[in-house]
Design an enzyme around this catalytic site. Structure first.
Site, mmCIF file in Angstrom:
data_model
loop_
_atom_site.group_PDB
_atom_site.id
_atom_site.type_symbol
_atom_site.label_atom_id
_atom_site.label_comp_id
_atom_site.label_asym_id
_atom_site.label_seq_id
_atom_site.Cartn_x
_atom_site.Cartn_y
_atom_site.Cartn_z
ATOM 1 C CB THR A 84 38.994 3.276 -16.601
ATOM 2 O OG1 THR A 84 37.950 2.430 -16.126
ATOM 3 C CG2 THR A 84 38.588 4.730 -16.409
ATOM 4 C CB CYS A 102 64.644 -0.040 -20.511
ATOM 5 S SG CYS A 102 63.347 1.183 -20.639
#
Lengths: 403, 381
Positions: free
Chosen positions: A242, A327
């Site tokens: 979606t 990260c």
């Protein structure tokens, strides 16, 4: 002025209030599923997605049909590299990248090595730039992809993307660029640059987290990638799930703002960046990492020699900066990017990355200059290494005894 | 769009105002990257972990067993693909009425030749035949059973306990696509019936673009997305902090208001069935609508008619939003694979109505009154 000062905009940026405003109606009244074709809630959502696609395409010189929405740049990088590897398996299994890429590219390449891919990791020069000859020599008949980042996340170095794109085109090899740090900060034109696939994300350019895109060229050549997620067949079958409508609307708005304001932002930020950089370079034994000519306008990465790394991070608590990529900042390892430039562990550790934003003020930069200068001086006053250096001892000549 | 009647809550649901508050605050104030070591980063990390903790507590599992994803589709993909890669799965036992996120992924894996697919037979109401499931389990070792908890099109509910115990009896793993039931039922993961479950926030009045995978600590699938090693190395990418916070809030509200909401939507569903039966002769309901079924999903089968194909279109013109099946395949004119599996060759028209807490009895009455105009009762004999 609010402390701490946020100068870690290569890690993520604050959402621009105008982006925020654009998103709001799609949380509230127009909350439909863009794949619902049977009613106007769905159509309205789809319309908003299409409009955002145009805004995003316009920023990078692409056609709106060439924008595939993902959850972010990491997913885009995964989809591009794994998707090409699977789709073009019959052509070959050789991929070329560089040692200073983001982990999203490097880890994905490592993963593909286990599946039989051959990866060439090109080195970079001391200024972070790739040598075009190295690249040219690395291309083989079975090379299917070259993946080189546009602007580096740690030092801001911008590669010669247009030359790389032209070379790849002449050799018939697909070219992917992780442009996460560059899009919205400097002009990027996928046609002129001959880019076939390009990853980028909203949250690095004042948009929301959780939404990114992969540009997939549709003409000259028509590029295809194998989907990494199956389901409803959204995004022309390349990425199911979606659609994140408010996120996409925010991303579109962020791209439009970037297109309109990039030039003036870049001019202002590069001046502020230069002010910060020049002031900090007045400290003895401090060095800029990476090429200063080819660089993102809002980034500088500076090493302070004879300053202990962890101490440095602790000493600059008023400033939110990092010593490398967010990260990998949880680990104590020194930056692999800086090490690739030839810095030793100590110097890589004692480096700070400053990333300015649209919201950064001159007052904040002035504060930062004073604050960091004092912190470095204080740490050096306590450092025996600094003392030895000042006494003229060549530290390289010392043989350290092991305890 | 305020005057429209939205009866497509299974496709996506409006966001709860309290959820929006949490997200707006987070976007404005907690904008760091959770992987950054500085104060802004730590604040973001705290919010992220708090959100994870909230979800874990509600579902009775460990925070480390909740992995954030971009939604239900990604979570289903990671579980299926990742357990084939990491957990030695050779057979996947699933059903013909799964959501496409499961069904197409299993098809893809079968095409790649890495697993064999086995479809469980359904009874006439569309429920899984447990004796057939057991037969398949006994014949196919190294299996993963993937059966959805609540069907998005016909509403049928599966007993997680029965299916899970059966799977585990034969040493198989059990994945349930719980996208439609998450937040609607108090799923207790500590019972151990399921090894993998998923959630998508936008189905329970949370934001789009965020979901999660539950996977027990001993069964870790291989990651789908590699990079910065976030989410315990299972899912790389900068965490969608404000959305995660919104999802946790949405699940919290769902649990808080669960009984009330379930009762409300069940009443709407019962009411609609009742008056449809009265007003439109020949109407039937797909699946086990009056039995073991989602309280908020009603799949109505209208009698064959010339205007049947235009029914959804006409509903929309009349200001009523409903769906022919799953939104995720709403674009394709191939009809619903679920209805096809249950009633092959049927020429009747299916409309799925799905209810939310904002819907009212009046809206249902208006909808049925409208429907009635297209299905007039034949002149009395």
């Amino acid at each position: 002025m609010q402390l701490p000062i946020y100068l870690d905009n290569n890690a993520t940026t604050k959402v621009d209030p105008r982006v925020f405003e654009a998103m709001t109606p799609f949380f509230l009244n127009d909350f439909g599923n863009a794949a619902s074709r049977s009613h106007s809630f769905g159509w309205k959502a789809e319309e908003a997605v299409d409009y955002a696609r145009e805004q995003i395409a316009a920023l990078i010189g692409a056609n709106e049909k060439e924008i595939i929405f993902t959850s972010g740049a990491t997913e885009s990088n995964n989809l591009a590299i794994k998707g090409v590897f699977e789709m073009y398996a019959s052509k070959g299994k050789h991929i070329i990248t560089s040692v200073t890429e983001h982990k999203a590219v490097l880890d994905t390449c490592k993963h593909l090595e286990k599946l039989g891919a051959e990866i060439t990791y090109l080195p970079v020069a001391m200024d972070g730039m790739l040598d075009m000859k190295d690249l040219e020599n690395a291309i083989r008949p079975d090379t299917i992809l070259v993946s080189i980042m546009y602007g580096n996340n740690e030092m801001g170095v911008v590669q010669k993307i247009r030359e790389i794109g032209a070379l790849c085109k002449s050799k018939g090899v697909l070219f992917h660029s992780d442009a996460t740090q560059a899009v919205g900060k400097i002009p990027v034109d996928v046609i002129a640059d001959n880019i076939d696939l390009m990853s980028f994300t909203a949250h690095k350019m004042y948009g929301p987290k959780g939404i990114g895109a992969l540009f997939v060229r549709r003409k000259n050549p028509r590029v295809k990638v194998t989907a990494q997620m199956d389901g409803g067949g959204h995004e022309r079958g390349m990425r199911s799930g979606t659609l994140n409508v408010p996120g996409i609307v925010g991303f579109g708005k962020a791209c439009e703002l970037a297109r309109l304001e990039m030039a003036q932002d870049a001019e202002r930020l590069s001046k502020l960046r230069d002010k910060l950089e020049n002031a900090l370079l007045k400290l003895e034994e401090s060095y800029v990492n990476g090429n200063k000519e080819n660089r993102l306008p809002h980034t500088t990465n500076i090493s302070f020699k004879y300053v202990e790394g962890e101490g440095l991070m602790m000493a600059v608590k008023d400033i939110a900066v990092s010593s490398g990529s967010a990260c990998t900042s949880a680990s104590l390892e020194p930056s692999y990017v800086l090490k690739a430039l030839g810095l030793d562990d100590e110097l890589a550790h004692s480096s700070l990355r400053f990333g300015l934003s649209r919201f950064t003020t001159e007052e904040e930069i002035d504060y930062t200059i004073n604050y960091v200068t004092q912190a470095v001086n204080r740490l050096r006053d306590m450092s025996p290494l600094w003392e030895m250096f000042k006494d003229g001892v060549d530290l390289k000549s010392i043989e350290w005894s092991e305890h | 769009m305020d005057n429209r009647i939205y009866l497509d809550n299974a496709a996506t649901s409006p966001i709860h105002p309290e959820v929006l508050d949490v997200m707006f605050t987070a976007m404005k104030e907690v904008y760091g990257n959770p992987s950054s070591a500085h104060a802004h980063g730590r604040k973001a990390k705290n919010l992220l972990e708090e959100s994870r903790g909230t979800i874990a507590k509600l579902l009775h599992c460990q925070p480390g067993e909740i992995i954030f994803t971009s939604g239900g589709t990604e979570a289903d993909n990671m579980i299926l693909r990742g357990s084939v890669k990491n957990l030695g799965v050779k057979n996947i036992i699933t059903s013909p009425i799964e959501h496409h996120a499961v069904f197409h992924t299993v098809e893809e894996l079968a095409k790649e030749g890495v697993v064999k697919t086995h479809l469980v037979e359904l009874d006439e109401l569309g429920h899984i035949k447990l004796d057939h499931l057991e037969k398949l389990l006994s014949e196919n070792p190294h299996a993963l059973v993937s059966l959805m908890h609540g069907n998005n099109e016909i509403g049928n509910l599966l007993s997680l306990k029965k299916a899970g115990e059966l799977a585990h009896k034969y040493g198989a793993l059990f994945h349930s696509d719980t996208v439609q039931t998450m937040g609607q039922f108090a799923i207790d993961l500590s019972q151990g019936y399921v090894d993998f479950a998923v959630g998508a926030a936008h189905k329970f009045n949370g934001p789009k673009g965020i979901g999660f995978m539950f996977c027990s600590r001993k069964n870790r699938p291989a990651p789908l997305i590699t990079g910065g090693a976030q989410e315990r190395e299972l899912r790389s990418g900068t965490e969608n902090v404000h959305a995660a916070a919104g999802m946790a809030k949405a699940l919290e509200i769902s649990f808080r208001d669960m009984e009330k909401k379930r009762e409300h939507v069940q009443n709407l569903k019962n009411h609609m069935m009742e008056i449809l039966r009265e007003e439109i002769p020949g109407v039937t309901f797909n699946g086990d609508a009056e039995g073991h079924s989602l309280p908020n999903v009603l799949s109505v089968s209208f009698p064959e008619s010339e205007t049947g194909e235009m029914l959804l279109f006409n509903l929309d013109i009349a200001g009523i939003s409903a769906s022919g099946g799953s939104a995720c395949s709403a674009g394709a004119n191939v009809g619903s694979h679920v209805i096809h599996a249950l009633h092959p060759g049927s020429k009747r028209t299916t409309v799925r109505f799905s209810f939310g807490k904002q819907n009212t009895v009046e809206e249902i009455d208006q909808t049925v009154a409208k429907l009635k105009t297209w299905y007039p009762v034949p002149a009395s004999v």
